[in-house]
Enzyme design. Structure first.
Site, mmCIF file in Angstrom:
data_model
loop_
_atom_site.group_PDB
_atom_site.id
_atom_site.type_symbol
_atom_site.label_atom_id
_atom_site.label_comp_id
_atom_site.label_asym_id
_atom_site.label_seq_id
_atom_site.Cartn_x
_atom_site.Cartn_y
_atom_site.Cartn_z
ATOM 1 N N SER A 289 0.829 -1.208 0.000
ATOM 2 C CA SER A 289 0.000 0.000 0.000
ATOM 3 C C SER A 289 0.860 1.255 0.000
ATOM 4 O O SER A 289 1.763 1.394 0.826
ATOM 5 C CB SER A 289 -0.863 0.071 1.266
ATOM 6 O OG SER A 289 -1.696 -1.034 1.350
ATOM 7 N N HIS B 208 -4.827 0.171 -4.295
ATOM 8 C CA HIS B 208 -4.203 -0.957 -4.977
ATOM 9 C C HIS B 208 -4.699 -1.025 -6.408
ATOM 10 O O HIS B 208 -5.829 -1.357 -6.673
ATOM 11 C CB HIS B 208 -4.542 -2.278 -4.289
ATOM 12 C CG HIS B 208 -3.992 -2.386 -2.921
ATOM 13 N ND1 HIS B 208 -2.797 -2.988 -2.640
ATOM 14 C CD2 HIS B 208 -4.463 -1.949 -1.744
ATOM 15 C CE1 HIS B 208 -2.554 -2.923 -1.349
ATOM 16 N NE2 HIS B 208 -3.557 -2.289 -0.774
ATOM 17 N N HIS C 264 -5.290 -9.647 -0.961
ATOM 18 C CA HIS C 264 -5.310 -9.817 0.487
ATOM 19 C C HIS C 264 -6.350 -10.864 0.886
ATOM 20 O O HIS C 264 -7.422 -10.939 0.295
ATOM 21 C CB HIS C 264 -5.651 -8.491 1.164
ATOM 22 C CG HIS C 264 -4.633 -7.419 0.938
ATOM 23 N ND1 HIS C 264 -4.709 -6.542 -0.117
ATOM 24 C CD2 HIS C 264 -3.515 -7.099 1.625
ATOM 25 C CE1 HIS C 264 -3.672 -5.717 -0.059
ATOM 26 N NE2 HIS C 264 -2.935 -6.027 0.981
ATOM 27 N N TYR D 74 -8.122 -10.681 3.481
ATOM 28 C CA TYR D 74 -9.330 -9.999 3.979
ATOM 29 C C TYR D 74 -10.284 -9.575 2.867
ATOM 30 O O TYR D 74 -11.438 -9.250 3.126
ATOM 31 C CB TYR D 74 -8.971 -8.778 4.847
ATOM 32 C CG TYR D 74 -8.236 -7.650 4.145
ATOM 33 C CD1 TYR D 74 -8.878 -6.831 3.227
ATOM 34 C CD2 TYR D 74 -6.892 -7.421 4.414
ATOM 35 C CE1 TYR D 74 -8.192 -5.807 2.577
ATOM 36 C CE2 TYR D 74 -6.207 -6.404 3.777
ATOM 37 C CZ TYR D 74 -6.859 -5.599 2.858
ATOM 38 O OH TYR D 74 -6.184 -4.610 2.222
ATOM 39 N N GLU D 75 -9.802 -9.586 1.620
ATOM 40 C CA GLU D 75 -10.701 -9.259 0.508
ATOM 41 C C GLU D 75 -11.656 -10.412 0.212
ATOM 42 O O GLU D 75 -12.612 -10.236 -0.539
ATOM 43 C CB GLU D 75 -9.888 -8.932 -0.746
ATOM 44 C CG GLU D 75 -9.118 -7.626 -0.636
ATOM 45 C CD GLU D 75 -8.246 -7.377 -1.858
ATOM 46 O OE1 GLU D 75 -8.748 -6.776 -2.815
ATOM 47 O OE2 GLU D 75 -7.086 -7.795 -1.843
ATOM 48 N N ALA E 166 2.977 -1.993 3.900
ATOM 49 C CA ALA E 166 2.771 -0.959 4.915
ATOM 50 C C ALA E 166 2.425 -1.701 6.198
ATOM 51 O O ALA E 166 1.676 -2.673 6.165
ATOM 52 C CB ALA E 166 1.632 -0.049 4.496
ATOM 53 N N MET F 226 -1.202 -6.941 7.376
ATOM 54 C CA MET F 226 -2.259 -7.833 6.883
ATOM 55 C C MET F 226 -1.867 -8.554 5.591
ATOM 56 O O MET F 226 -2.740 -8.952 4.818
ATOM 57 C CB MET F 226 -3.537 -7.027 6.634
ATOM 58 C CG MET F 226 -4.005 -6.193 7.815
ATOM 59 S SD MET F 226 -5.439 -5.195 7.394
ATOM 60 C CE MET F 226 -5.466 -4.030 8.768
ATOM 61 N N SER F 227 -0.575 -8.687 5.351
ATOM 62 C CA SER F 227 -0.159 -9.314 4.086
ATOM 63 C C SER F 227 1.151 -10.068 4.279
ATOM 64 O O SER F 227 1.480 -10.487 5.387
ATOM 65 C CB SER F 227 0.034 -8.232 3.010
ATOM 66 O OG SER F 227 1.121 -7.374 3.345
ATOM 67 N N ASN G 280 2.440 3.817 10.676
ATOM 68 C CA ASN G 280 1.774 4.311 11.892
ATOM 69 C C ASN G 280 2.247 3.468 13.060
ATOM 70 O O ASN G 280 2.736 2.363 12.851
ATOM 71 C CB ASN G 280 0.243 4.146 11.749
ATOM 72 C CG ASN G 280 -0.134 2.700 11.461
ATOM 73 O OD1 ASN G 280 -0.084 2.245 10.307
ATOM 74 N ND2 ASN G 280 -0.496 1.963 12.483
ATOM 75 N N HIS H 292 -6.937 4.347 6.840
ATOM 76 C CA HIS H 292 -6.232 3.809 5.671
ATOM 77 C C HIS H 292 -5.625 4.954 4.856
ATOM 78 O O HIS H 292 -4.528 4.822 4.304
ATOM 79 C CB HIS H 292 -7.182 2.972 4.813
ATOM 80 C CG HIS H 292 -6.499 2.340 3.632
ATOM 81 N ND1 HIS H 292 -5.477 1.422 3.761
ATOM 82 C CD2 HIS H 292 -6.670 2.525 2.296
ATOM 83 C CE1 HIS H 292 -5.057 1.056 2.552
ATOM 84 N NE2 HIS H 292 -5.756 1.711 1.647
#
Ligand code: HPA
Length: 271
Positions: free
Chosen positions: A28, A59, A81, A83-84, A111, A209-210, A233, A245
């Site tokens: 990201s 993305h 991802h 989560y998608e 990220a 998350m990846s 962050n 995001h």
């Protein structure tokens, strides 16, 4: 899946003359990296047979073939991802394709939130190892021995020689970096404060998350991985405000110049 992968590879072989040995997966906000690729040939994921299509904001889904200096590369602009809603086989599908296409080394980026409280947003972290907190594994299911072994070793997923090379490059060109352990979890929620405290005690320096699914498969397939996290962050509980995001993408873009400079010079050095 083997036949599907080979069909995708055949399509790509017809489409491009490039035969890169290095792939770069852009996280990201780090997609600007493709501006450093010359003689580009871009192929949108939606035009590639059997490829999933990316949906999340920030993305763009395409493969970008070309050269950095004299070195052929292919970049994934946008990744898939968990989560998608893709299953792990879809999330990692491009890695299987890359291997059969001839890729030997994969530079993965992401990220991530800093769970190490000595990090600051904008820090680039060389990934030394990872913790799989997805609660699943992309190799669950029958094993196809044509791809790799049933029980892959995970001793050195992020290759020491590539980390040493990245450190040399960073010292040469004056890039500051930290080293640390990346913990991958499913998202799409950011972690709770309690989770971050637990993960920190487990040894995580960054949470995201990846990356864990793709590097697990790259390692399984016998490819050498280098991983870089861009700390966008501080993780929940350490951060003073709620996550967004948009902020993540914004900070990644700012740190992007350093990231790009580093990766460009790493690629040239790998040759
Ligand atoms: N947590 C998980 N994923 C992330 C974060 C975070 O704090 N920041 C960027 N990606």
């Amino acid at each position: 899946m083997y036949k599907q992968v080979m069909d995708t590879v055949k399509f790509l072989e017809k489409k491009v003359n490039n035969r890169p040995k290095i792939a770069i997966i852009l996280g990201s906000g780090l997609a600007n990296m493709v501006d450093f690729i010359e003689d580009k040939i871009e192929i949108e994921y939606k035009d590639i047979p059997n490829f999933p299509v990316s949906t999340v904001a920030g993305h763009d889904g395409k493969l970008v073939f070309g050269k950095i200096g004299n070195v052929e590369v292919v970049a994934m602009k946008g990744r898939f991802h968990f989560y998608e809603g893709y299953d792990m086989k879809k999330v990692t599908y491009p890695i299987y394709v890359m291997k059969q296409f001839g890729i030997e080394k994969v530079i993965v980026s992401n990220a991530a939130g800093g769970s190490n409280d000595t990090f600051v947003p904008g820090t680039l972290m060389l990934i030394t190892d990872h913790i799989n907190a997805f609660g699943t594994n992309p190799l669950i299911g029958p094993n196809d021995d044509r791809f790799g072994p049933r029980f892959p070793d995970m001793t050195e997923v992020y290759k020491i020689y590539l980390r040493d090379l990245a450190k040399e490059v960073a010292d040469d060109i004056g890039i500051e970096y930290r080293e640390g352990i990346y913990l991958g979890n499913t998202g799409p929620t950011y972690e709770t404060g309690a989770e971050v405290r637990a993960f920190t005690r487990m040894g995580a320096d960054a949470v995201g998350m990846s990356t864990v699914p793709e590097t697990t498969i790259a390692n399984y397939l016998g490819m050498d991985v280098l991983g870089i996290s861009c700390i966008t962050n501080m993780a929940t509980g350490i951060a003073k405000k709620a996550h967004s995001h948009a902020d993540v993408v914004e900070v990644a873009k700012k740190a992007g110049d350093n990231f790009c400079n580093w990766v460009v010079n790493i690629v040239k050095k790998i040759g």
